[in-house]
Motif scaffolding. Structure first.
Motif, PDB file in Angstrom:
ATOM      1  N   ILE A   1      17.162   7.553  13.051  1.00  0.00           N
ATOM      2  CA  ILE A   1      16.035   8.602  13.344  1.00  0.00           C
ATOM      3  C   ILE A   1      15.530   8.602  11.691  1.00  0.00           C
ATOM      4  N   ILE A   2      14.220   8.139  12.188  1.00  0.00           N
ATOM      5  CA  ILE A   2      13.305   7.835  10.618  1.00  0.00           C
ATOM      6  C   ILE A   2      13.370   9.336   9.559  1.00  0.00           C
ATOM      7  N   PRO A   3      13.732   8.880   8.305  1.00  0.00           N
ATOM      8  CA  PRO A   3      13.594  10.248   8.220  1.00  0.00           C
ATOM      9  C   PRO A   3      11.880  10.719   7.709  1.00  0.00           C
ATOM     10  N   GLU A   4      11.415  12.161   7.493  1.00  0.00           N
ATOM     11  CA  GLU A   4      10.793  12.247   7.793  1.00  0.00           C
ATOM     12  C   GLU A   4       9.744  11.875   6.708  1.00  0.00           C
ATOM     13  N   ARG A   5       9.233  12.324   5.893  1.00  0.00           N
ATOM     14  CA  ARG A   5       8.592  11.674   4.410  1.00  0.00           C
ATOM     15  C   ARG A   5       9.407   9.955   4.041  1.00  0.00           C
ATOM     16  N   HIS A   6       9.223   9.562   5.728  1.00  0.00           N
ATOM     17  CA  HIS A   6       9.774   8.313   4.428  1.00  0.00           C
ATOM     18  C   HIS A   6       9.022   7.297   3.890  1.00  0.00           C
ATOM     19  N   SER A   7       9.132   6.520   3.264  1.00  0.00           N
ATOM     20  CA  SER A   7       8.369   5.087   2.815  1.00  0.00           C
ATOM     21  C   SER A   7       9.027   3.956   2.790  1.00  0.00           C
TER      22      SER A   7
ATOM     23  N   LEU B   1       9.561  -1.060   7.453  1.00  0.00           N
ATOM     24  CA  LEU B   1       9.239  -0.657   8.448  1.00  0.00           C
ATOM     25  C   LEU B   1       8.582   0.623   6.613  1.00  0.00           C
ATOM     26  N   VAL B   2       7.360   0.981   6.594  1.00  0.00           N
ATOM     27  CA  VAL B   2       6.644   0.519   6.030  1.00  0.00           C
ATOM     28  C   VAL B   2       5.879   3.072   6.721  1.00  0.00           C
ATOM     29  N   SER B   3       5.036   3.652   5.754  1.00  0.00           N
ATOM     30  CA  SER B   3       4.342   4.855   5.902  1.00  0.00           C
ATOM     31  C   SER B   3       2.656   5.076   6.549  1.00  0.00           C
ATOM     32  N   GLU B   4       1.657   5.036   6.862  1.00  0.00           N
ATOM     33  CA  GLU B   4       0.742   4.887   6.983  1.00  0.00           C
ATOM     34  C   GLU B   4      -0.240   5.502   5.842  1.00  0.00           C
ATOM     35  N   ARG B   5       0.198   5.972   5.160  1.00  0.00           N
ATOM     36  CA  ARG B   5      -0.480   7.374   3.661  1.00  0.00           C
ATOM     37  C   ARG B   5      -0.508   5.895   2.578  1.00  0.00           C
ATOM     38  N   GLU B   6       0.973   4.985   2.682  1.00  0.00           N
ATOM     39  CA  GLU B   6       1.327   3.943   2.021  1.00  0.00           C
ATOM     40  C   GLU B   6       0.006   3.124   2.165  1.00  0.00           C
ATOM     41  N   CYS B   7       0.054   2.643   3.267  1.00  0.00           N
ATOM     42  CA  CYS B   7      -0.903   1.375   3.925  1.00  0.00           C
ATOM     43  C   CYS B   7      -2.770   1.737   2.976  1.00  0.00           C
ATOM     44  N   LYS B   8      -2.750   3.411   3.813  1.00  0.00           N
ATOM     45  CA  LYS B   8      -4.106   3.526   3.140  1.00  0.00           C
ATOM     46  C   LYS B   8      -4.176   3.446   1.771  1.00  0.00           C
ATOM     47  N   LYS B   9      -3.287   3.481   0.874  1.00  0.00           N
ATOM     48  CA  LYS B   9      -3.481   3.349  -0.306  1.00  0.00           C
ATOM     49  C   LYS B   9      -4.034   2.674  -1.262  1.00  0.00           C
ATOM     50  N   LYS B  10      -2.339   1.908  -1.219  1.00  0.00           N
ATOM     51  CA  LYS B  10      -1.463   0.366  -1.321  1.00  0.00           C
ATOM     52  C   LYS B  10      -2.777  -0.683  -0.514  1.00  0.00           C
ATOM     53  N   THR B  11      -3.222  -1.333  -1.322  1.00  0.00           N
ATOM     54  CA  THR B  11      -3.699  -2.735  -1.055  1.00  0.00           C
ATOM     55  C   THR B  11      -2.362  -3.940  -0.960  1.00  0.00           C
ATOM     56  N   GLY B  12      -2.658  -4.806  -0.254  1.00  0.00           N
ATOM     57  CA  GLY B  12      -1.542  -5.679   0.191  1.00  0.00           C
ATOM     58  C   GLY B  12      -0.133  -4.698   0.750  1.00  0.00           C
ATOM     59  N   PHE B  13       0.142  -3.526   1.624  1.00  0.00           N
ATOM     60  CA  PHE B  13       1.033  -3.252   2.424  1.00  0.00           C
ATOM     61  C   PHE B  13       0.795  -3.745   3.384  1.00  0.00           C
TER      62      PHE B  13
ATOM     63  N   THR C   1       7.794 -14.936  10.089  1.00  0.00           N
ATOM     64  CA  THR C   1       6.524 -14.339  10.124  1.00  0.00           C
ATOM     65  C   THR C   1       6.872 -12.518   9.754  1.00  0.00           C
ATOM     66  N   ALA C   2       6.559 -12.198   8.831  1.00  0.00           N
ATOM     67  CA  ALA C   2       6.553 -10.644   8.955  1.00  0.00           C
ATOM     68  C   ALA C   2       5.460  -9.583   8.908  1.00  0.00           C
ATOM     69  N   THR C   3       5.495  -8.383   9.441  1.00  0.00           N
ATOM     70  CA  THR C   3       4.838  -7.497   9.417  1.00  0.00           C
ATOM     71  C   THR C   3       5.106  -6.157   9.319  1.00  0.00           C
ATOM     72  N   THR C   4       4.151  -5.209   8.592  1.00  0.00           N
ATOM     73  CA  THR C   4       5.074  -4.079   8.450  1.00  0.00           C
ATOM     74  C   THR C   4       3.880  -2.735   9.768  1.00  0.00           C
ATOM     75  N   TYR C   5       4.508  -2.113  10.044  1.00  0.00           N
ATOM     76  CA  TYR C   5       4.876  -1.120  10.987  1.00  0.00           C
ATOM     77  C   TYR C   5       5.160   0.401  10.777  1.00  0.00           C
ATOM     78  N   TRP C   6       4.483   1.228  11.016  1.00  0.00           N
ATOM     79  CA  TRP C   6       4.933   3.066  10.763  1.00  0.00           C
ATOM     80  C   TRP C   6       5.082   3.579  11.933  1.00  0.00           C
ATOM     81  N   PRO C   7       5.892   4.254  12.057  1.00  0.00           N
ATOM     82  CA  PRO C   7       6.046   4.795  13.258  1.00  0.00           C
ATOM     83  C   PRO C   7       5.093   5.993  14.061  1.00  0.00           C
ATOM     84  N   GLU C   8       4.741   5.139  14.876  1.00  0.00           N
ATOM     85  CA  GLU C   8       3.751   6.216  15.613  1.00  0.00           C
ATOM     86  C   GLU C   8       3.402   5.162  17.247  1.00  0.00           C
ATOM     87  N   PRO C   9       3.043   6.399  18.491  1.00  0.00           N
ATOM     88  CA  PRO C   9       3.532   5.659  19.638  1.00  0.00           C
ATOM     89  C   PRO C   9       2.590   4.328  19.750  1.00  0.00           C
TER      90      PRO C   9
END
Length: 175
Positions: free
Chosen positions: A80-86, A142-154, A57-65
């Motif tokens: 260490i996850i790069p600051e501007r990761h995608s 691992l995805v970025s939060e901004r990608e999840c808000k911009k693109k559907t399906g992320f 089973t797959a899910t997506t996450y971004w680094p937040e507490p």
């Protein structure tokens, strides 16, 4: 031999009792083993596949507490996850049952191929992180939060995803 055992043997020697040998009936005494031919079917030996595919089973996450621990930018293997990761970073967290440390087939730093999520998220990933112990046969992309808000399906949860160890094609070397 210990002194106690020596003294016991000396003071109380073992006794031998003679008993007449029992005679076996003549029918039993005359039997001899003979070879017997057996015809056993020959079963073909199945070879283990070079790479096993696991259904997860797959899910997506971004680094937040809220989704990780109190240090969200550091993964379980110390990366260490790069600051501007995608999603192009291609890092993966796997459940503990899939990690070699807990008896699974994968190790940190190994490349795996993920298929069945979407055209944007399918591909080759590197294992850097571990999921919470409550998850079994699961991966977290691992995805970025901004990608999840911009693109559907992320953002979502997908079942029946194929996870395979990635083996690079050998490159030709002149002999």
């Amino acid at each position: 031999m210990s002194i106690a055992l020596f003294l016991l043997t000396f003071l109380f020697p073992p006794r031998t009792i003679s008993v007449p040998a029992l005679a076996l009936p003549s029918t039993v005494a005359s039997l001899s083993p003979r070879p017997v031919a057996l015809a056993l079917p020959v079963m073909p030996v199945k070879k283990a596949p070079k790479t096993l595919t696991y259904r997860v089973t797959a899910t997506t996450y971004w680094p937040e507490p809220d989704q990780t621990d109190d240090n969200p930018m550091e993964t379980a293997d110390g990366s260490i996850i790069p600051e501007r990761h995608s999603s192009k970073t291609r890092w993966l967290a796997v459940s503990r049952d899939l990690l070699a440390k807990w008896g699974g087939p994968f190790r940190y730093g190994e490349k795996v191929r993920v298929r069945g999520i979407s055209a944007d998220l399918d591909g080759v990933y590197v294992i850097h992180d571990t999921m919470n112990r409550r998850h079994r046969h699961a991966v977290d992309v691992l995805v970025s939060e901004r990608e999840c808000k911009k693109k559907t399906g992320f953002e979502g949860r997908w079942t029946d995803i194929k996870l395979t160890k990635y083996a690079e094609e050998p490159t030709w070397q002149p002999g």
